[in-house]
Motif scaffolding. Structure first.
Motif, PDB file in Angstrom:
ATOM      1  N   TYR A   4      -5.234 -15.564  -1.599  1.00 10.83           N
ATOM      2  CA  TYR A   4      -4.133 -15.545  -1.704  1.00 10.83           C
ATOM      3  C   TYR A   4      -2.846 -16.486  -1.998  1.00 10.83           C
ATOM      4  CZ  TYR A   4      -3.853 -12.135   1.440  1.00 10.83           C
ATOM      5  OH  TYR A   4      -3.901  -9.673   2.255  1.00 10.83           O
ATOM      6  N   TYR A   5      -2.275 -17.069  -2.882  1.00  9.57           N
ATOM      7  CA  TYR A   5      -1.505 -18.015  -2.905  1.00  9.57           C
ATOM      8  C   TYR A   5      -0.567 -18.628  -2.069  1.00  9.57           C
ATOM      9  CZ  TYR A   5      -1.216 -16.061  -8.049  1.00  9.57           C
ATOM     10  OH  TYR A   5      -1.760 -15.520  -9.595  1.00  9.57           O
ATOM     11  N   THR A   6      -1.149 -19.708  -1.898  1.00 10.02           N
ATOM     12  CA  THR A   6      -0.102 -21.312  -1.228  1.00 10.02           C
ATOM     13  C   THR A   6       1.565 -21.418  -2.031  1.00 10.02           C
ATOM     14  OG1 THR A   6      -0.212 -22.956  -3.136  1.00 10.02           O
ATOM     15  CG2 THR A   6      -2.144 -22.431  -0.899  1.00 10.02           C
ATOM     16  N   LYS A   7       2.059 -21.457  -1.513  1.00  6.72           N
ATOM     17  CA  LYS A   7       3.985 -21.549  -1.764  1.00  6.72           C
ATOM     18  C   LYS A   7       4.516 -22.137  -2.788  1.00  6.72           C
ATOM     19  CE  LYS A   7       8.445 -22.046   0.482  1.00  6.72           C
ATOM     20  NZ  LYS A   7       9.224 -22.198   1.234  1.00  6.72           N
ATOM     21  N   GLU A   8       3.347 -23.827  -3.158  1.00  5.58           N
ATOM     22  CA  GLU A   8       3.710 -24.480  -3.684  1.00  5.58           C
ATOM     23  C   GLU A   8       3.489 -23.525  -5.534  1.00  5.58           C
ATOM     24  OE1 GLU A   8       1.764 -25.121  -0.936  1.00  5.58           O
ATOM     25  OE2 GLU A   8       2.776 -26.496  -0.225  1.00  5.58           O
ATOM     26  N   GLN A   9       2.173 -22.362  -4.989  1.00  7.15           N
ATOM     27  CA  GLN A   9       1.631 -21.846  -5.894  1.00  7.15           C
ATOM     28  C   GLN A   9       2.523 -21.139  -6.974  1.00  7.15           C
ATOM     29  OE1 GLN A   9      -2.524 -20.618  -4.666  1.00  7.15           O
ATOM     30  NE2 GLN A   9      -3.497 -21.752  -6.523  1.00  7.15           N
ATOM     31  N   GLN A  44       6.801  -8.743  -5.763  1.00  4.76           N
ATOM     32  CA  GLN A  44       6.312  -8.188  -6.654  1.00  4.76           C
ATOM     33  C   GLN A  44       4.766  -8.822  -6.261  1.00  4.76           C
ATOM     34  OE1 GLN A  44       6.727  -5.551  -8.863  1.00  4.76           O
ATOM     35  NE2 GLN A  44       4.281  -6.158 -10.037  1.00  4.76           N
ATOM     36  N   LEU A  45       4.506 -10.075  -6.021  1.00  4.53           N
ATOM     37  CA  LEU A  45       3.529 -10.508  -5.529  1.00  4.53           C
ATOM     38  C   LEU A  45       2.451 -10.387  -4.480  1.00  4.53           C
ATOM     39  CD1 LEU A  45       3.961 -14.517  -6.012  1.00  4.53           C
ATOM     40  CD2 LEU A  45       2.969 -12.860  -7.262  1.00  4.53           C
ATOM     41  N   TYR A  46       3.901  -9.804  -3.337  1.00  3.23           N
ATOM     42  CA  TYR A  46       3.034  -8.851  -1.806  1.00  3.23           C
ATOM     43  C   TYR A  46       2.324  -7.710  -2.883  1.00  3.23           C
ATOM     44  CZ  TYR A  46       2.928  -5.551   1.250  1.00  3.23           C
ATOM     45  OH  TYR A  46       2.103  -4.888   2.410  1.00  3.23           O
ATOM     46  N   LYS A  47       3.548  -6.592  -3.748  1.00  4.87           N
ATOM     47  CA  LYS A  47       2.471  -5.558  -4.178  1.00  4.87           C
ATOM     48  C   LYS A  47       1.497  -6.175  -4.818  1.00  4.87           C
ATOM     49  CE  LYS A  47       7.107  -3.355  -4.288  1.00  4.87           C
ATOM     50  NZ  LYS A  47       8.054  -2.395  -5.072  1.00  4.87           N
ATOM     51  N   LEU A  48       1.350  -6.718  -6.038  1.00  2.00           N
ATOM     52  CA  LEU A  48      -0.434  -7.083  -6.236  1.00  2.00           C
ATOM     53  C   LEU A  48      -1.135  -7.549  -5.136  1.00  2.00           C
ATOM     54  CD1 LEU A  48       1.332  -8.554  -8.844  1.00  2.00           C
ATOM     55  CD2 LEU A  48      -0.006  -6.782  -9.318  1.00  2.00           C
ATOM     56  N   LYS A  49      -0.592  -8.103  -3.554  1.00  2.00           N
ATOM     57  CA  LYS A  49      -1.764  -8.789  -2.939  1.00  2.00           C
ATOM     58  C   LYS A  49      -2.021 -10.059  -3.007  1.00  2.00           C
ATOM     59  CE  LYS A  49      -3.877  -4.283  -1.374  1.00  2.00           C
ATOM     60  NZ  LYS A  49      -2.634  -3.749  -0.594  1.00  2.00           N
ATOM     61  N   ALA A  56       6.527 -12.573   1.930  1.00  2.00           N
ATOM     62  CA  ALA A  56       7.173 -12.100   1.641  1.00  2.00           C
ATOM     63  C   ALA A  56       8.375 -12.007   2.185  1.00  2.00           C
ATOM     64  CB  ALA A  56       6.990 -11.244   1.005  1.00  2.00           C
ATOM     65  N   LYS A  57       8.739 -12.154   3.378  1.00  2.00           N
ATOM     66  CA  LYS A  57       9.558 -12.309   4.522  1.00  2.00           C
ATOM     67  C   LYS A  57      10.147 -13.633   4.965  1.00  2.00           C
ATOM     68  CE  LYS A  57       9.034  -7.884   6.283  1.00  2.00           C
ATOM     69  NZ  LYS A  57       8.179  -6.759   7.615  1.00  2.00           N
ATOM     70  N   VAL A  58       9.289 -14.342   4.969  1.00  2.00           N
ATOM     71  CA  VAL A  58       9.967 -15.763   5.985  1.00  2.00           C
ATOM     72  C   VAL A  58      10.504 -17.138   4.609  1.00  2.00           C
ATOM     73  CG1 VAL A  58       8.756 -18.254   6.901  1.00  2.00           C
ATOM     74  CG2 VAL A  58       8.184 -15.454   7.376  1.00  2.00           C
ATOM     75  N   TRP A  59       9.324 -17.061   3.539  1.00  2.00           N
ATOM     76  CA  TRP A  59       9.142 -17.512   2.144  1.00  2.00           C
ATOM     77  C   TRP A  59      10.880 -17.548   2.319  1.00  2.00           C
ATOM     78  CZ3 TRP A  59       4.193 -17.234  -0.643  1.00  2.00           C
ATOM     79  CH2 TRP A  59       3.254 -18.351   0.053  1.00  2.00           C
ATOM     80  N   LYS A  60      11.809 -18.571   2.113  1.00  2.00           N
ATOM     81  CA  LYS A  60      13.265 -18.956   1.463  1.00  2.00           C
ATOM     82  C   LYS A  60      13.298 -19.767  -0.587  1.00  2.00           C
ATOM     83  CE  LYS A  60      15.565 -17.400   5.089  1.00  2.00           C
ATOM     84  NZ  LYS A  60      14.695 -15.870   5.339  1.00  2.00           N
TER      85      LYS A  60
END
Length: 68
Positions: A4-9, A44-49, A56-60
């Motif tokens: 998975y991607y990091t928040k920074e990515q 979209q990133l969630y759908k692409l896994k 997806a829910k927490v990141w603001k």
């Protein structure tokens, strides 16, 4: 390397891949559309896994990081 991607990515991908076209379309100060695009981008990133559902829910929307 993590699956998975990091928040920074994710922030960098949004800032350099998506935000320039949004600014061109809506102008530099239309933060409502920028925040909506952020939510759609995370979905979209969630759908692409590329991120988890919790991410997806927490990141603001990172206002301070994107104004640099």
């Amino acid at each position: 390397m993590s699956r998975y991607y990091t928040k920074e990515q994710v922030i960098l991908k949004y800032k350099y891949d998506l935000l320039p076209s949004l600014k061109k379309e809506f102008g530099d100060d239309d933060h409502g559309n920028f925040e909506l695009a952020w939510v759609c981008f995370l979905e979209q990133l969630y759908k692409l896994k590329k991120i988890t559902i919790n991410q997806a829910k927490v990141w603001k929307y990172p206002k301070k990081l994107l104004t640099l």
